[in-house]
Design a protein around this motif. Sequence first.
Motif, PDB file in Angstrom:
ATOM      1  N   PRO A 102      46.901  22.163 103.343  1.00 39.97           N
ATOM      2  CA  PRO A 102      47.137  21.650 104.703  1.00 39.97           C
ATOM      3  C   PRO A 102      46.636  20.219 104.906  1.00 39.97           C
ATOM      4  N   TYR A 103      45.534  19.854 104.271  1.00 40.69           N
ATOM      5  CA  TYR A 103      45.026  18.486 104.375  1.00 40.69           C
ATOM      6  C   TYR A 103      45.965  17.508 103.671  1.00 40.69           C
ATOM      7  N   ILE A 104      46.590  17.949 102.581  1.00 41.11           N
ATOM      8  CA  ILE A 104      47.529  17.098 101.863  1.00 41.11           C
ATOM      9  C   ILE A 104      48.723  16.760 102.758  1.00 41.11           C
ATOM     10  N   VAL A 105      49.210  17.749 103.515  1.00 40.94           N
ATOM     11  CA  VAL A 105      50.338  17.540 104.431  1.00 40.94           C
ATOM     12  C   VAL A 105      49.967  16.541 105.525  1.00 40.94           C
ATOM     13  N   VAL A 106      48.807  16.738 106.152  1.00 40.90           N
ATOM     14  CA  VAL A 106      48.369  15.839 107.218  1.00 40.90           C
ATOM     15  C   VAL A 106      48.189  14.427 106.689  1.00 40.90           C
ATOM     16  N   LYS A 107      47.579  14.271 105.530  1.00 39.70           N
ATOM     17  CA  LYS A 107      47.371  12.944 104.944  1.00 39.70           C
ATOM     18  C   LYS A 107      48.697  12.240 104.690  1.00 39.70           C
ATOM     19  N   ALA A 108      49.662  12.958 104.120  1.00 35.94           N
ATOM     20  CA  ALA A 108      50.966  12.351 103.818  1.00 35.94           C
ATOM     21  C   ALA A 108      51.654  11.869 105.094  1.00 35.94           C
ATOM     22  N   ARG A 109      51.570  12.666 106.150  1.00 32.86           N
ATOM     23  CA  ARG A 109      52.227  12.269 107.401  1.00 32.86           C
ATOM     24  C   ARG A 109      51.527  11.073 108.044  1.00 32.86           C
ATOM     25  N   MET A 110      50.229  11.003 107.924  1.00 30.30           N
ATOM     26  CA  MET A 110      49.505   9.848 108.445  1.00 30.30           C
ATOM     27  C   MET A 110      49.894   8.581 107.687  1.00 30.30           C
ATOM     28  N   GLN A 111      50.139   8.705 106.400  1.00 27.30           N
ATOM     29  CA  GLN A 111      50.448   7.540 105.582  1.00 27.30           C
ATOM     30  C   GLN A 111      51.839   6.981 105.841  1.00 27.30           C
TER      31      GLN A 111
ATOM     32  N   ASN B  77      43.262   4.269  97.978  1.00 26.72           N
ATOM     33  CA  ASN B  77      44.055   4.708  99.136  1.00 26.72           C
ATOM     34  C   ASN B  77      45.214   3.756  99.463  1.00 26.72           C
ATOM     35  N   PRO B  78      45.030   2.419  99.386  1.00 28.24           N
ATOM     36  CA  PRO B  78      46.162   1.531  99.658  1.00 28.24           C
ATOM     37  C   PRO B  78      47.342   1.768  98.705  1.00 28.24           C
ATOM     38  N   ILE B  79      47.050   2.011  97.439  1.00 25.18           N
ATOM     39  CA  ILE B  79      48.124   2.244  96.461  1.00 25.18           C
ATOM     40  C   ILE B  79      48.886   3.510  96.802  1.00 25.18           C
ATOM     41  N   TRP B  80      48.150   4.593  97.153  1.00 27.04           N
ATOM     42  CA  TRP B  80      48.805   5.868  97.424  1.00 27.04           C
ATOM     43  C   TRP B  80      49.535   5.859  98.764  1.00 27.04           C
ATOM     44  N   THR B  81      49.063   5.054  99.708  1.00 27.23           N
ATOM     45  CA  THR B  81      49.787   4.933 100.978  1.00 27.23           C
ATOM     46  C   THR B  81      51.150   4.282 100.749  1.00 27.23           C
ATOM     47  N   ILE B  82      51.157   3.200  99.975  1.00 29.01           N
ATOM     48  CA  ILE B  82      52.421   2.526  99.653  1.00 29.01           C
ATOM     49  C   ILE B  82      53.310   3.456  98.835  1.00 29.01           C
ATOM     50  N   ASN B  83      52.722   4.152  97.879  1.00 29.89           N
ATOM     51  CA  ASN B  83      53.501   5.074  97.044  1.00 29.89           C
ATOM     52  C   ASN B  83      54.155   6.176  97.870  1.00 29.89           C
ATOM     53  N   THR B  84      53.414   6.707  98.853  1.00 33.45           N
ATOM     54  CA  THR B  84      53.966   7.757  99.710  1.00 33.45           C
ATOM     55  C   THR B  84      55.163   7.240 100.500  1.00 33.45           C
ATOM     56  N   ARG B  85      55.067   6.012 100.988  1.00 36.51           N
ATOM     57  CA  ARG B  85      56.185   5.433 101.740  1.00 36.51           C
ATOM     58  C   ARG B  85      57.401   5.191 100.839  1.00 36.51           C
TER      59      ARG B  85
END
Length: 302
Positions: free
Chosen positions: A217-226, A122-130
């Motif tokens: 829909p969960y993918i959208v919410v997760k991306a916005r949280m990140q 999750n830390p890697i994908w959070t940084i990647n999303t940003r």
Amino acid sequence: MSDNVAHALSGAGGGIVSMALTYPLVSISTRLQVQKKSNSEEAYKNTADAFVKILAKEGPKGLYSGLSSGVVGIAITNGVYYYCYEAVKAAFEKAKGTNVMSTPESMASGAIAGAAVVLATNPIWTINTRLTTRKGDRNKPSEGFFQTALRMLNEEGPMSFYAGVRAALVLVINPIIQYTVFEQLKNTISKKRQLGNFDFFLLGAISKLAATSITYPYIVVKARMQVKSKDEEGYSSIWDGFSKIIANEGVGGLYKGISSKIVQSVLTAAFLFMAKEALFDWAVWVLVLAGARKAKVQVVKA
């Protein structure tokens, strides 16, 4: 050594291939997911509009923002997932004395493997999303992976790396659906004939299409949280995210970027499964040469 390591290596290799081939679609779909206001001039209207605007303002590198972290992330994700999935699968098969898994067993294997992947990556994908969603300038150097990680740590604290982790854990059902559909279709067809690379391509595409359509829909919410910054109002929970998106953007807000995401997900899964199957024998061969495994099986298919 069991086949688990070979599956992990071939899965990681397949993930790198598929990610590299489809990354521009990853960038576009992610930017559309986190876009809350669609009425400004800079807003992306659809996939084609996003492609044109990113190229115009940021150049080709804008379509590949965060690629290095995405490649590392997908390699670790697939390596961990396939290792855990095959380990649980082998345990079920050993207990039953057969190599055919039932649907509940496929789902259980996927759930355990998926949860392990979320906690590990999750830390890697959070940084990647940003990195992916940060709009840059073709003439200015962009912030890198470690710079982003350090800034997040200093400004938001270590828990920022696990933004959206609850939504990510819910999304464990995505690979469960994907691999359950894949395994059941593969088992059904393999009873009638031997499968080739194109079969794995099609099965990967079909299974990912089913999974992405159901869980988007969960993918959208997760991306916005990140991507939420410390000064921005965010979502306190998954349900709060659903409620606010529907209230402010309508039901369509939960499906922003779905067209490019489905194309990307289907192509990624198709290339992944095809590449993984092709790379598996080579992974076994490498392990044999490294002395980590005995040459018990034929390495290269005739």
